[in-house]
Design a protein around this motif. Structure first.
Motif, PDB file in Angstrom:
ATOM      1  N   ALA A 262      -1.492  10.868   5.847  1.00  0.00           N
ATOM      2  CA  ALA A 262      -1.923   9.489   6.074  1.00  0.00           C
ATOM      3  C   ALA A 262      -1.278   8.592   5.022  1.00  0.00           C
ATOM      4  O   ALA A 262      -1.446   8.811   3.828  1.00  0.00           O
ATOM      5  CB  ALA A 262      -3.450   9.410   5.992  1.00  0.00           C
ATOM      6  N   ASN A 263      -0.540   7.612   5.493  1.00  0.00           N
ATOM      7  CA  ASN A 263       0.182   6.716   4.583  1.00  0.00           C
ATOM      8  C   ASN A 263      -0.287   5.270   4.715  1.00  0.00           C
ATOM      9  O   ASN A 263      -0.829   4.878   5.739  1.00  0.00           O
ATOM     10  CB  ASN A 263       1.688   6.745   4.875  1.00  0.00           C
TER      11      ASN A 263
ATOM     12  N   THR B 255       0.520  -2.195  -1.865  1.00  0.00           N
ATOM     13  CA  THR B 255      -0.598  -2.210  -0.912  1.00  0.00           C
ATOM     14  C   THR B 255      -1.918  -2.080  -1.679  1.00  0.00           C
ATOM     15  O   THR B 255      -1.917  -1.842  -2.886  1.00  0.00           O
ATOM     16  CB  THR B 255      -0.510  -1.029   0.077  1.00  0.00           C
ATOM     17  N   ILE B 256      -3.035  -2.182  -0.958  1.00  0.00           N
ATOM     18  CA  ILE B 256      -4.334  -2.018  -1.636  1.00  0.00           C
ATOM     19  C   ILE B 256      -4.647  -0.539  -1.891  1.00  0.00           C
ATOM     20  O   ILE B 256      -5.557  -0.227  -2.633  1.00  0.00           O
ATOM     21  CB  ILE B 256      -5.507  -2.679  -0.859  1.00  0.00           C
TER      22      ILE B 256
ATOM     23  N   ASN C 103      -2.904   1.532  -3.771  1.00  0.00           N
ATOM     24  CA  ASN C 103      -1.702   1.449  -4.616  1.00  0.00           C
ATOM     25  C   ASN C 103      -1.219   2.781  -5.188  1.00  0.00           C
ATOM     26  O   ASN C 103      -0.063   2.897  -5.564  1.00  0.00           O
ATOM     27  CB  ASN C 103      -1.890   0.413  -5.725  1.00  0.00           C
ATOM     28  N   ALA C 104      -2.094   3.789  -5.227  1.00  0.00           N
ATOM     29  CA  ALA C 104      -1.634   5.090  -5.741  1.00  0.00           C
ATOM     30  C   ALA C 104      -0.719   5.784  -4.726  1.00  0.00           C
ATOM     31  O   ALA C 104      -0.145   6.822  -5.016  1.00  0.00           O
ATOM     32  CB  ALA C 104      -2.820   5.983  -6.080  1.00  0.00           C
ATOM     33  N   MET C 105      -0.584   5.183  -3.550  1.00  0.00           N
ATOM     34  CA  MET C 105       0.318   5.753  -2.541  1.00  0.00           C
ATOM     35  C   MET C 105       1.527   4.852  -2.297  1.00  0.00           C
ATOM     36  O   MET C 105       2.228   5.019  -1.304  1.00  0.00           O
ATOM     37  CB  MET C 105      -0.421   5.977  -1.221  1.00  0.00           C
ATOM     38  N   ASP C 106       1.764   3.918  -3.193  1.00  0.00           N
ATOM     39  CA  ASP C 106       2.927   3.031  -3.047  1.00  0.00           C
ATOM     40  C   ASP C 106       4.170   3.739  -3.573  1.00  0.00           C
ATOM     41  O   ASP C 106       4.650   3.480  -4.677  1.00  0.00           O
ATOM     42  CB  ASP C 106       2.712   1.711  -3.804  1.00  0.00           C
ATOM     43  N   VAL C 107       4.658   4.665  -2.794  1.00  0.00           N
ATOM     44  CA  VAL C 107       5.796   5.485  -3.202  1.00  0.00           C
ATOM     45  C   VAL C 107       6.865   5.392  -2.116  1.00  0.00           C
ATOM     46  O   VAL C 107       6.562   5.583  -0.939  1.00  0.00           O
ATOM     47  CB  VAL C 107       5.365   6.964  -3.397  1.00  0.00           C
ATOM     48  N   GLY C 108       8.094   5.093  -2.526  1.00  0.00           N
ATOM     49  CA  GLY C 108       9.172   4.909  -1.557  1.00  0.00           C
ATOM     50  C   GLY C 108      10.098   6.109  -1.440  1.00  0.00           C
ATOM     51  O   GLY C 108      10.953   6.163  -0.559  1.00  0.00           O
ATOM     52  N   ASP C 109       9.917   7.086  -2.343  1.00  0.00           N
ATOM     53  CA  ASP C 109      10.788   8.257  -2.338  1.00  0.00           C
ATOM     54  C   ASP C 109       9.996   9.445  -2.880  1.00  0.00           C
ATOM     55  O   ASP C 109      10.182   9.872  -4.014  1.00  0.00           O
ATOM     56  CB  ASP C 109      12.018   7.974  -3.227  1.00  0.00           C
ATOM     57  N   PRO C 110       9.073   9.962  -2.069  1.00  0.00           N
ATOM     58  CA  PRO C 110       8.148  10.988  -2.556  1.00  0.00           C
ATOM     59  C   PRO C 110       8.842  12.244  -3.071  1.00  0.00           C
ATOM     60  O   PRO C 110       9.567  12.907  -2.319  1.00  0.00           O
ATOM     61  CB  PRO C 110       7.275  11.310  -1.337  1.00  0.00           C
ATOM     62  N   SER C 111       8.624  12.572  -4.340  1.00  0.00           N
ATOM     63  CA  SER C 111       9.297  13.719  -4.960  1.00  0.00           C
ATOM     64  C   SER C 111       9.048  15.014  -4.214  1.00  0.00           C
ATOM     65  O   SER C 111       9.959  15.826  -4.060  1.00  0.00           O
ATOM     66  CB  SER C 111       8.824  13.945  -6.393  1.00  0.00           C
TER      67      SER C 111
ATOM     68  N   TYR D  45      -0.817   2.868   7.878  1.00  0.00           N
ATOM     69  CA  TYR D  45      -1.734   1.741   8.075  1.00  0.00           C
ATOM     70  C   TYR D  45      -1.432   0.611   7.107  1.00  0.00           C
ATOM     71  O   TYR D  45      -1.147   0.857   5.925  1.00  0.00           O
ATOM     72  CB  TYR D  45      -3.184   2.209   7.891  1.00  0.00           C
ATOM     73  N   ASP D  46      -1.532  -0.634   7.600  1.00  0.00           N
ATOM     74  CA  ASP D  46      -1.340  -1.767   6.694  1.00  0.00           C
ATOM     75  C   ASP D  46      -2.680  -2.133   6.040  1.00  0.00           C
ATOM     76  O   ASP D  46      -3.730  -1.582   6.392  1.00  0.00           O
ATOM     77  CB  ASP D  46      -0.682  -2.951   7.424  1.00  0.00           C
ATOM     78  N   ASP D  47      -2.622  -3.056   5.098  1.00  0.00           N
ATOM     79  CA  ASP D  47      -3.821  -3.391   4.326  1.00  0.00           C
ATOM     80  C   ASP D  47      -4.973  -3.854   5.218  1.00  0.00           C
ATOM     81  O   ASP D  47      -6.138  -3.545   4.963  1.00  0.00           O
ATOM     82  CB  ASP D  47      -3.495  -4.496   3.300  1.00  0.00           C
TER      83      ASP D  47
END
Ligand SMILES: *Cc1c(COP(=O)(O)O)cnc(C)c1O
Length: 433
Positions: free
Chosen positions: A276-277, A300-301, A303-311, A336-338
């Motif tokens: 879920a993103n 986003t709200i 924010n701990a999932m605001d990652v553009g290139d997940p390691s 999902y958006d905010d």
């Protein structure tokens, strides 16, 4: 057990090397060379076991070659000083509450385990003290600082951008004292991260002190996250509902969900997973197009999932030998958006009385959309909603009760060392230690 790099260019490492180094020399992520399968009899028996007992068995499969049984048990028991209960939200959707640890987020499990494992290696090798450098935009600093608090032989330096983290977050790593030092950098999170990187590359500094990182890609932070997938299944099994279990994982760097995929590879009977993103929907795009294209993250709200290139995407690819069909067969994706996240928090609260945090809300909504037939869904509630106080209060229009644990951090006295963002001042500060 040896650990190989996902990039295949670095030599295999021992557990100790993999833990101390974090990232392999070729910038790949370490993977255990074997994923031991647990017997079906153990899976069936789990419903009669405690969280700690289950976790010991899982830990043994990964770390049993390298750490004596007694010590490993002590590390596991010490790490899991709190429960991760499964709570019913609706008839077929359950919340795995991972926020009962010291900083009220799931990262406590990995951070506490890694701290204790590192301390074990320091003791065993009679090694000099180790200094952990961690740059944080808010949440990682608190989990690492609290995970390592009071652990002998380790000193933690948390670098954070002055004025750019919330008061609650700041209190969680600046009020601790003991072996934790908060460095308040006059700059951004990226400046903090650049300072840490420069420190690791600086010869003089490395000759002066043992430096290590507690990054979330570290195997000692990542693998222990599989413990609570087993325990969640056991709790569902006690209710007689584990026949077709689906896990939905709010994902940013994809470490948490990868630990779940490891649990499945070890024999945990999970039917499928959902990633879920928030609006950072790289993984979903990968599922749809079979192409992975990293891009800058958007705020986003959740924010701990605001990652553009997940390691940890590298680990997922490695686990499924690069097969897009195999990955898409096991994991589905939602984004999902905010507005949708807010709508979910509000509606679920009004309808069931259960208050989701913005990350868990993504996990919940993905289950709501995708559960079919006889499936039962578990979403990982990765943080307590009070950690996102203003956001959640604005959404529901009601005051959120702040847990005592969080209030206590707010009562402490802030202690920090202010530093400019240039490397020379940071280096000079460390050289005096
Ligand atoms: C770190 C974090 C996540 C994302 O976990 P990953 O392992 O990076 O995918 C989700 N929710 C919360 C609250 C977090 O702190």
């Amino acid at each position: 057990m040896k650990y190989y790099s996902t990039n295949g260019q670095a030599p295999a490492a021992s557990l100790r090397e993999a833990v101390v180094k974090g990232l392999a020399g070729d910038k790949g992520l370490y993977m255990p060379e074997r994923i031991g399968r647990l017997p079906e009899s153990f899976i069936r028996e789990m419903k009669n076991l405690s969280f700690r007992e289950i976790a010991c068995r899982v830990a043994d499969a990964f770390f049993g070659d390298d750490v004596e049984a007694d010590t490993l048990k002590e590390i596991v028991y010490d790490t899991l000083a709190f429960d991760t209960p499964l709570v019913e939200v609706t008839g077929r959707i359950y919340s795995l509450e991972l926020f009962h640890g010291p900083t009220l987020a799931f990262k406590d499990v990995g951070a506490r385990f890694m701290a204790r494992l590192l301390a074990y290696f320091i003791r065993k090798e009679g090694q000099a003290d180790v200094n952990v450098l961690v740059a944080t935009s808010g949440d990682t600093g608190s989990a690492v600082a609290n995970g390592f608090l009071g652990v002998p032989g380790i000193h933690v330096y948390v670098l954070y951008p002055k004025g750019k983290v919330s008061r609650i977050q700041e209190a969680q790593f600046t009020t601790l004292g003991q072996n934790i030092t908060a460095l308040e950098i006059d700059g951004t999170f990226d400046d903090c991260q650049a300072l840490v990187k420069s420190a690791f590359m600086d010869r003089e500094l490395n000759a002066h002190m043992n430096l290590t990182s507690a990054n979330s890609i570290n195997v000692a932070r990542f693998l222990p996250q599989s413990f609570y997938y087993f325990y969640a299944y056991a709790q569902l099994d006690r209710l007689g509902l584990a026949g077709e279990t689906v896990f939905s994982v709010p994902s940013g760097n994809f470490g948490n969900i990868t630990a779940g995929l490891f649990a499945r590879a070890m024999g945990l009977p999970v039917k499928r997973f959902v990633a879920a993103n928030n609006r950072n929907r790289l993984f979903l795009d990968y599922l749809e197009t079979a192409r992975y294209s990293p891009r800058p993250s958007v705020a986003t709200i959740a924010n701990a999932m605001d990652v553009g290139d997940p390691s940890n995407f590298a680990r997922i690819l490695d686990l499924y030998e690069g097969s897009h069909p195999a990955i898409a067969d096991t994991v589905s994706g939602y984004s999902y958006d905010d507005e949708e996240i807010g709508e979910t928090i509000n509606r679920v609260y009004k309808e069931t009385g259960y208050l989701l945090d913005p990350h868990g809300a993504c996990g919940y909504r993905a289950l709501e959309t995708s559960l079919a037939g006889k499936e039962t869904g578990i979403f990982l509630e990765t943080a307590h909603p009070a950690k996102f106080l203003e956001t959640v209060q604005n959404i529901t229009g009601e005051e959120v009760e702040i847990p005592v644990k969080l209030q206590q951090f707010m009562l402490g006295t802030k202690q920090s060392v202010e530093l400019p963002k240039g490397f020379e001042a940071f280096k000079a500060y460390l050289l005096e230690k």
